[in-house]
Design a protein around this motif. Structure first.
Motif, mmCIF file in Angstrom:
data_model
loop_
_atom_site.group_PDB
_atom_site.id
_atom_site.type_symbol
_atom_site.label_atom_id
_atom_site.label_comp_id
_atom_site.label_asym_id
_atom_site.label_seq_id
_atom_site.Cartn_x
_atom_site.Cartn_y
_atom_site.Cartn_z
ATOM 1 N N SER A 153 0.833 -1.209 0.000
ATOM 2 C CA SER A 153 0.000 0.000 0.000
ATOM 3 C C SER A 153 0.866 1.258 0.000
ATOM 4 N N GLY A 154 2.002 1.201 0.693
ATOM 5 C CA GLY A 154 2.909 2.337 0.717
ATOM 6 C C GLY A 154 3.511 2.612 -0.645
ATOM 7 N N ALA A 155 3.905 1.550 -1.348
ATOM 8 C CA ALA A 155 4.467 1.705 -2.694
ATOM 9 C C ALA A 155 3.420 2.260 -3.656
ATOM 10 N N ASP A 156 2.184 1.759 -3.557
ATOM 11 C CA ASP A 156 1.102 2.257 -4.416
ATOM 12 C C ASP A 156 0.853 3.740 -4.169
ATOM 13 N N PHE A 157 0.897 4.135 -2.905
ATOM 14 C CA PHE A 157 0.658 5.536 -2.554
ATOM 15 C C PHE A 157 1.719 6.441 -3.179
ATOM 16 N N ILE A 158 2.970 5.990 -3.133
ATOM 17 C CA ILE A 158 4.059 6.793 -3.704
ATOM 18 C C ILE A 158 3.917 6.898 -5.219
ATOM 19 N N VAL A 159 3.502 5.816 -5.869
ATOM 20 C CA VAL A 159 3.260 5.870 -7.317
ATOM 21 C C VAL A 159 2.233 6.949 -7.635
ATOM 22 N N GLU A 160 1.150 6.974 -6.883
ATOM 23 C CA GLU A 160 0.081 7.945 -7.134
ATOM 24 C C GLU A 160 0.523 9.369 -6.792
ATOM 25 N N ALA A 161 1.360 9.495 -5.755
ATOM 26 C CA ALA A 161 1.761 10.826 -5.300
ATOM 27 C C ALA A 161 2.849 11.442 -6.164
ATOM 28 N N VAL A 162 3.781 10.626 -6.637
ATOM 29 C CA VAL A 162 4.970 11.130 -7.320
ATOM 30 C C VAL A 162 4.881 10.978 -8.833
ATOM 31 N N GLY A 163 4.174 9.941 -9.299
ATOM 32 C CA GLY A 163 4.092 9.707 -10.742
ATOM 33 C C GLY A 163 5.444 9.320 -11.304
ATOM 34 N N ASN A 164 5.856 9.962 -12.420
ATOM 35 C CA ASN A 164 7.115 9.598 -13.076
ATOM 36 C C ASN A 164 8.237 10.594 -12.806
ATOM 37 N N THR A 198 2.102 15.755 -2.100
ATOM 38 C CA THR A 198 1.204 14.926 -2.905
ATOM 39 C C THR A 198 0.393 15.751 -3.898
ATOM 40 N N THR A 199 1.077 16.326 -4.881
ATOM 41 C CA THR A 199 0.330 17.055 -5.905
ATOM 42 C C THR A 199 -0.496 16.105 -6.758
ATOM 43 N N SER A 200 0.036 14.911 -7.038
ATOM 44 C CA SER A 200 -0.749 13.934 -7.796
ATOM 45 C C SER A 200 -1.925 13.454 -6.964
ATOM 46 N N GLN A 201 -1.681 13.352 -5.648
ATOM 47 C CA GLN A 201 -2.772 12.943 -4.769
ATOM 48 C C GLN A 201 -3.891 13.974 -4.799
ATOM 49 N N ASN A 202 -3.515 15.264 -4.886
ATOM 50 C CA ASN A 202 -4.527 16.298 -5.010
ATOM 51 C C ASN A 202 -5.291 16.158 -6.317
ATOM 52 N N SER A 203 -4.592 15.729 -7.371
ATOM 53 C CA SER A 203 -5.261 15.478 -8.644
ATOM 54 C C SER A 203 -6.251 14.335 -8.504
ATOM 55 N N LEU A 204 -5.914 13.368 -7.657
ATOM 56 C CA LEU A 204 -6.850 12.266 -7.391
ATOM 57 C C LEU A 204 -8.071 12.772 -6.629
ATOM 58 N N GLN A 205 -7.848 13.756 -5.754
ATOM 59 C CA GLN A 205 -8.988 14.366 -5.070
ATOM 60 C C GLN A 205 -9.884 15.087 -6.075
ATOM 61 N N LEU A 206 -9.261 15.653 -7.104
ATOM 62 C CA LEU A 206 -10.024 16.318 -8.162
ATOM 63 C C LEU A 206 -10.910 15.306 -8.890
ATOM 64 N N VAL A 207 -10.385 14.114 -9.122
ATOM 65 C CA VAL A 207 -11.186 13.046 -9.741
ATOM 66 C C VAL A 207 -12.417 12.763 -8.888
ATOM 67 N N ALA A 208 -12.211 12.645 -7.579
ATOM 68 C CA ALA A 208 -13.327 12.337 -6.670
ATOM 69 C C ALA A 208 -14.394 13.429 -6.720
ATOM 70 N N MET A 209 -13.965 14.676 -6.763
ATOM 71 C CA MET A 209 -14.926 15.784 -6.808
ATOM 72 C C MET A 209 -15.708 15.798 -8.122
ATOM 73 N N ILE A 210 -15.032 15.500 -9.224
ATOM 74 C CA ILE A 210 -15.709 15.449 -10.521
ATOM 75 C C ILE A 210 -16.746 14.336 -10.527
ATOM 76 N N LEU A 211 -16.375 13.177 -9.990
ATOM 77 C CA LEU A 211 -17.296 12.041 -9.966
ATOM 78 C C LEU A 211 -18.537 12.335 -9.125
#
Length: 327
Positions: A153-164, A198-211
């Motif tokens: 779960s920690g590795a997945d979180f970093i993928v989402e938070a940092v991206g490439n 977590t700028t990417s994480q904030n982008s994920l929050q944007l997804v949640a708000m759109i949905l």
């Protein structure tokens, strides 16, 4: 043969690889005598590099000759090609000869074909943000390199938070390493989330708000992200990846597929356990809604690449996306 060619747009990853190669090749005591870093603006830089490569090292360790941003793989005169052809096979084992370039080697050039024969070539281009399986492998590799133990779960979180972003990845993992100290326990989301930007994480929050069709909150978050200098195109990539992933899951479920691993694989979902939560999120949404999102995001990406105003373009499309899901 100790000849290397590193190329690609990920300058930070190249710098890390160069550092490792230097440490492997040079004796720190003799480094100032045996390190030759040659920039392309120096007169006859390639000839100078080849001459240095043929020079025996002082003291112990190897000589390290580095041609920085060399144009050899984009243009090469016949005279220079002849010198390469004569020198490359003769470079001694006591020399590490490195060439780096941000540009992709031109496979049609004779110089590139010659380097393919003698050099170890490695590409350092950013992993596409939608290839989350490769991003996860990168996180796991760098975590091991830095000395950090992560749970899945920690590795997945970093993928989402940092991206490439490899520079941020190394920075965040180094921060986590200092925080963890001598702990041998794999670190999960609870431990690392407060430490990561977590700028990417904030982008994920944007997804949640759109949905949820929350237009006002989505617009506020877009404004905050852009004011934090988050690249608009990076936000679009995150949105596209997330909506495409949800579309795949919805299509698979609607077709009657129930095997979680099959669905997760089709949707390129790293952690199949997340599927349970996504299924609940998607229960009241339709395939048609997600199908409408992708053309809008493609239009947004195209517009941004054509120079559209980031704030205006992002706000317009976010409003349209929220309208799709507004109940």
């Amino acid at each position: 043969m100790p000849i290397y060619l590193y190329w690609g747009e990920d300058s930070f990853a190249i710098a890390q690889a160069v550092k490792v190669l230097q440490e492997r090749s040079l004796d720190p005591t003799w480094e100032s005598f045996n390190l030759d870093k040659i920039s392309p603006d120096q007169p006859e830089s390639v000839i100078q590099g080849l001459n240095q490569a043929m020079t025996p090292p002082f003291g112990s360790g190897n000589r390290f000759v580095w041609l920085v941003d060399t144009p050899l793989m984009q243009r090469c005169s016949e005279d220079l090609l002849a010198e390469l052809d004569r020198t490359l096979p003769s470079i001694p084992q006591t020399t590490t000869f490195l060439m780096t370039s941000s540009a992709k080697p031109d496979g049609r050039l004779k110089s590139t074909k010659l380097l393919q024969k003698y050099a170890q070539i490695q590409e350092f281009s950013p992993i596409p943000p939608w290839k989350t399986d490769l991003l996860l492998k990168q996180v796991q590799r760098v975590a091991q390199e830095v000395g950090v133990k992560l749970s899945s779960s920690g590795a997945d979180f970093i993928v989402e938070a940092v991206g490439n972003n490899t520079r941020q990845l190394y920075g965040e993992l180094e921060k986590i390493r200092l925080f963890a100290g001598d702990s041998k326990k794999p670190l999960g989301i609870e431990a690392i989330a407060p430490l990561i930007t977590t700028t990417s994480q904030n982008s994920l929050q944007l997804v949640a708000m759109i949905l949820e069709g929350k237009t006002d909150q989505a617009l506020e978050l877009v404004t905050d992200l852009l004011r934090q200098n988050e690249p608009a195109l990076k936000i679009v990539v995150t949105l596209t990846n997330q909506f495409r992933q949800r579309l795949w899951i919805k299509v698979m479920l609607q077709s009657g597929e129930r095997d979680e691993r099959t669905i997760a694989q089709a949707a390129e979902l790293n952690n199949p356990k997340k599927l349970y939560f996504l299924q609940k999120e998607l229960a009241k949404l339709s395939v048609n809604q997600f199908q409408q999102t992708l053309p809008l995001l493609l239009e947004l990406e195209f517009g941004l690449k054509r120079g559209a105003d980031e704030m205006a373009a992002m706000q317009t499309k976010v409003i349209e996306l929220c309208q799709i899901f507004h109940s």
